[in-house]
Design a protein around this motif. Structure first.
Motif, PDB file in Angstrom:
ATOM      1  N   GLY A  11       0.785  -1.233   0.000  1.00 30.05           N
ATOM      2  CA  GLY A  11       0.000   0.000   0.000  1.00 30.05           C
ATOM      3  C   GLY A  11       0.815   1.280   0.000  1.00 30.05           C
ATOM      4  N   ALA A  12       2.109   1.179  -0.262  1.00 29.71           N
ATOM      5  CA  ALA A  12       2.968   2.366  -0.316  1.00 29.71           C
ATOM      6  C   ALA A  12       3.008   2.926  -1.738  1.00 29.71           C
ATOM      7  N   ASP A  13       3.468   4.153  -1.848  1.00 28.32           N
ATOM      8  CA  ASP A  13       3.679   4.784  -3.149  1.00 28.32           C
ATOM      9  C   ASP A  13       5.082   4.438  -3.635  1.00 28.32           C
ATOM     10  N   ALA A  14       5.309   4.590  -4.923  1.00 30.70           N
ATOM     11  CA  ALA A  14       6.638   4.372  -5.495  1.00 30.70           C
ATOM     12  C   ALA A  14       7.037   5.606  -6.281  1.00 30.70           C
ATOM     13  N   ILE A  15       8.154   6.189  -5.914  1.00 26.92           N
ATOM     14  CA  ILE A  15       8.707   7.333  -6.640  1.00 26.92           C
ATOM     15  C   ILE A  15      10.048   6.899  -7.195  1.00 26.92           C
ATOM     16  N   TRP A  16      10.199   6.957  -8.494  1.00 27.89           N
ATOM     17  CA  TRP A  16      11.488   6.659  -9.116  1.00 27.89           C
ATOM     18  C   TRP A  16      12.049   7.994  -9.577  1.00 27.89           C
ATOM     19  N   GLN A  17      13.108   8.420  -8.929  1.00 25.47           N
ATOM     20  CA  GLN A  17      13.747   9.702  -9.230  1.00 25.47           C
ATOM     21  C   GLN A  17      15.246   9.476  -9.299  1.00 25.47           C
ATOM     22  N   SER A  74      26.321  15.819 -16.307  1.00 25.51           N
ATOM     23  CA  SER A  74      26.824  17.058 -16.902  1.00 25.51           C
ATOM     24  C   SER A  74      25.696  18.038 -17.211  1.00 25.51           C
ATOM     25  N   GLY A  75      24.512  17.522 -17.531  1.00 22.42           N
ATOM     26  CA  GLY A  75      23.389  18.390 -17.862  1.00 22.42           C
ATOM     27  C   GLY A  75      22.503  18.729 -16.687  1.00 22.42           C
ATOM     28  N   ASN A  76      22.804  18.146 -15.507  1.00 21.29           N
ATOM     29  CA  ASN A  76      22.044  18.435 -14.299  1.00 21.29           C
ATOM     30  C   ASN A  76      20.549  18.203 -14.507  1.00 21.29           C
ATOM     31  N   ARG A  77      20.190  17.060 -15.060  1.00 22.94           N
ATOM     32  CA  ARG A  77      18.794  16.735 -15.348  1.00 22.94           C
ATOM     33  C   ARG A  77      18.326  15.591 -14.464  1.00 22.94           C
ATOM     34  N   THR A  78      17.190  15.797 -13.824  1.00 26.24           N
ATOM     35  CA  THR A  78      16.567  14.797 -12.969  1.00 26.24           C
ATOM     36  C   THR A  78      15.259  14.364 -13.606  1.00 26.24           C
ATOM     37  N   ILE A  79      14.921  13.093 -13.432  1.00 27.92           N
ATOM     38  CA  ILE A  79      13.623  12.591 -13.877  1.00 27.92           C
ATOM     39  C   ILE A  79      12.902  12.023 -12.656  1.00 27.92           C
ATOM     40  N   GLU A  80      11.596  12.189 -12.650  1.00 23.58           N
ATOM     41  CA  GLU A  80      10.782  11.596 -11.593  1.00 23.58           C
ATOM     42  C   GLU A  80       9.477  11.124 -12.195  1.00 23.58           C
ATOM     43  N   TYR A  81       9.078   9.924 -11.795  1.00 29.72           N
ATOM     44  CA  TYR A  81       7.757   9.406 -12.129  1.00 29.72           C
ATOM     45  C   TYR A  81       7.272   8.610 -10.933  1.00 29.72           C
ATOM     46  N   ALA A  82       5.960   8.534 -10.798  1.00 26.65           N
ATOM     47  CA  ALA A  82       5.390   8.022  -9.556  1.00 26.65           C
ATOM     48  C   ALA A  82       4.219   7.093  -9.807  1.00 26.65           C
TER      49      ALA A  82
END
Length: 149
Positions: A110-116, A122-130
């Motif tokens: 029953g927990a949430d999942a955050i993939w970040q 070098s480009g300082n880019r983060t991705i997140e999906y939940a």
């Protein structure tokens, strides 16, 4: 007595600079009062909210095709996104099999999942999906964002 069926909703992916998670952007990530400019801005925003349960307030971003009644469906979506945009190989992250195993047990409980993670050092880019469990255990008054069938 009403039977509550747990299911999961997928949100994202969101991609942006690592600095976005600083406190200066909190106003974009926190729901304001409904019907106000702040409230409307939050509902339209695509950036990750401060609390995972807040995703369920964004009804316009909740889609039937990203809603699952089984953990495997949600895991399949997460792993497809991961394969399409993997983390920067120069960084050390939990390997994919361990990530999937950990996520499976969390979602099943029953927990949430955050993939970040960082896409490009070098480009300082983060991705997140939940993947957010619904009904949510901490936001108990937030109804399912999809209309009833």
């Amino acid at each position: 007595m009403t039977l509550v069926t747990h299911h999961w909703h997928g949100y994202g992916p969101w991609t942006g600079p690592n600095q976005f998670f600083s406190r200066e952007h909190d106003h974009e990530r926190r729901p304001g009062i409904a019907g106000t400019t702040a409230g409307d801005t939050f509902l339209r925003a695509t950036v990750p909210p401060l609390e995972t349960g807040y995703y369920l307030l964004r009804r316009l971003q909740t889609a039937q095709e990203r809603t699952w009644t089984d953990v495997q469906g949600a895991l399949g979506w997460l792993t497809r996104l991961y394969a399409q945009q993997p983390p920067d190989s120069a960084l050390s992250y939990l390997d994919e099999a361990a990530r999937i195993e950990h996520t499976h047990s969390g979602l099943a409980g029953g927990a949430d999942a955050i993939w970040q993670y960082t896409l490009s050092l070098s480009g300082n880019r983060t991705i997140e999906y939940a993947v957010i469990c619904c009904p949510h255990r901490h936001h108990t008054r937030t109804p399912c964002p999809l209309p009833p069938n």
